[in-house]
Design a protein around this motif. Sequence first.
Motif: not given
Length: 323
Positions: A221-228
């Motif tokens: 979930k954190q990677m989803i938030e941080a990704s583009s």
Amino acid sequence: MSMPPLLQDSLRLPVIGAPMFIVSNPELVLAQCTAGIVGSFPALNARPEPVLEEWLQRLTTDLAAFKAAHPERKVAPFAVNQIVHASNTRLQHDVDLCVKHRVPIMITSLRAPDAVVEAAHSYGGLVFHDVTNIAHAKRALQAGVDGLILVCTGAGGHAGTLSPFALVPEVRRFYDGTLILSGSIAGGGAIAAAQALGADLAYIGTRFIASTEANAPAAYKQMIEASSAEDIVYTNLFTGVHGNYLKGSVVAAGLDPANLPESDKTKMDFGGSKAKAWRDIWGAGQGVGQIDATLPAGQIVEQLVAEYEQARQRLLAASRRIG
């Protein structure tokens, strides 16, 4: 455009929450349905096999109870995804359970779902089928499906390469039934755009990975938030079918995203050993850059409703200026 009667009075938004391997669970599906969008999960998420019947009983019972307690609310039906492929040794078992529990919608993937359509239609259920090109769309219609899910470029997990601006109009030239559009849809504006293009419903997965109910690790979930969008890798290495994955998870697995080998499509494996790759290699669509917080699914739907209404107002205002 065509909306099945089952969905005409049960949706707050013209949206299906896409079934996501491992991620989609009964908690997420219930939250989506009670918020007014179709919730779904892959049958293979219910492991071992007897768990599927437990999930179907729970969803049927809990949604009926919620409807009775909240007659003023729009409560959507749920759907179960069936992988129609030889490596899915559970297919017949899982379809039989869906027939037993009269699952409202079955979503089918990979192969033409003739037998699944026959099973679903035996009790009045619907079948929506994933397609990525015209040939697959026409074959699915021959099987008698009730709607097509057009999986376009940028969709999370298994995705096609065609732009929705190409695929939707081409399909509409020969099909006036239910169309569901998938591919980078993460906001209400994209839902409105899907309808403007000719689709009846939008198919949204990635935005719900970053929900409190989703069965995804906190790091995912954190990677989803941080990704583009630039952090999405398109490869067939992990299942034999091309799909979109988070670059960070590929790197964490010790692989070079820029130099991934090609997989042999004949070795596709769904429900078997290769499924374990999805625990460490995380799928996501190109719309990931629009997601910056993990929220309850109901709150995500509220945001989508607000964004959708804002988009509709923008379109109305623009049409007045032109007119």
